[in-house]
Design a protein around this motif. Structure first.
Motif, short mmCIF file in Angstrom:
data_model
loop_
_atom_site.label_atom_id
_atom_site.label_comp_id
_atom_site.label_asym_id
_atom_site.label_seq_id
_atom_site.Cartn_x
_atom_site.Cartn_y
_atom_site.Cartn_z
N PHE A 74 -27.97 43.79 46.08
CA PHE A 74 -28.36 42.45 45.64
C PHE A 74 -28.38 42.37 44.11
N TRP A 75 -28.83 43.44 43.48
CA TRP A 75 -28.84 43.50 42.02
C TRP A 75 -27.41 43.44 41.49
N THR A 77 -24.94 41.93 42.59
CA THR A 77 -24.30 40.62 42.74
C THR A 77 -25.09 39.48 42.11
N LYS A 78 -26.13 39.78 41.35
CA LYS A 78 -27.00 38.71 40.84
C LYS A 78 -26.38 37.90 39.70
N GLN A 81 -28.21 35.02 36.91
CA GLN A 81 -29.42 34.35 37.39
C GLN A 81 -30.60 35.31 37.50
N PHE A 83 -33.37 37.56 39.02
CA PHE A 83 -33.29 38.33 40.26
C PHE A 83 -34.13 37.71 41.37
N SER A 85 -34.73 34.58 41.90
CA SER A 85 -33.97 33.44 42.42
C SER A 85 -32.81 33.91 43.28
N HIS A 86 -32.15 34.97 42.84
CA HIS A 86 -31.03 35.52 43.59
C HIS A 86 -31.49 36.02 44.96
N ALA A 89 -32.40 33.15 47.29
CA ALA A 89 -31.24 32.39 47.76
C ALA A 89 -30.60 33.01 49.01
N GLN A 90 -30.96 34.24 49.33
CA GLN A 90 -30.42 34.90 50.53
C GLN A 90 -31.56 35.61 51.26
N GLU A 141 -36.95 42.91 38.03
CA GLU A 141 -36.16 42.62 36.83
C GLU A 141 -36.86 43.13 35.58
#
Length: 145
Positions: A74-75, A77-78, A81, A83, A85-86, A89-90, A141
């Protein structure tokens, strides 16, 4: 490419701060719970803390490598934005990845009291993890940077 979450959080000089910070995130999330479901979480968490020996902090430390590895993709692909919020969002993918860690640990534990507490809270765990994603992401983050 930015540093992986696992590289940053598991670095020996950073790990104690990471464990303390993530334990604070857990404490804050539990404190924010309200209503009947919140009371159940608070009761379960209090029971875990009564297990003694810094159970929550020790469990966070023991599970940190697996949690950090679960967060690495996940990090990666952030983008630009925040982290938190990223992650938010999923929510299903992130919560499932994190709960896979605790489910695996709970399935193998010999600590019957801990397993009982986990089992009593597992049914609503995903919604609690999802609610914690913005705070968790912000904390991670700060730790990675």
């Amino acid at each position: 490419m930015s540093t992986a979450v696992s590289d940053a959080l598991l670095e020996p000089s950073r790990r104690p701060v990471a464990v303390a910070t993530l334990t604070d995130v857990i404490d804050a999330e539990v404190a924010d719970k309200s209503g009947f479901g919140g009371a159940a979480v608070k009761t379960g968490y209090a029971a875990a803390k009564r297990l003694g020996g810094g159970f929550v902090q020790n469990a966070t430390d023991r599970l940190l490598p697996q949690f950090a590895s679960a967060l690495d993709p996940f990090w990666a692909t952030k983008g630009e934005q925040p982290f938190g919020s990223h992650l938010a969002a999923q929510p299903d993918a992130v919560a499932d990845a994190l709960l896979a860690v605790t489910d695996a640990k709970a399935a193998k534990t010999t600590h019957t009291s801990a397993a009982k507490v986990y089992g009593s809270l597992r049914g609503k765990a995903k919604e609690h993890v999802v609610a914690a994603l913005p705070r968790l992401g912000a904390a991670v983050e700060r730790l990675v940077r």
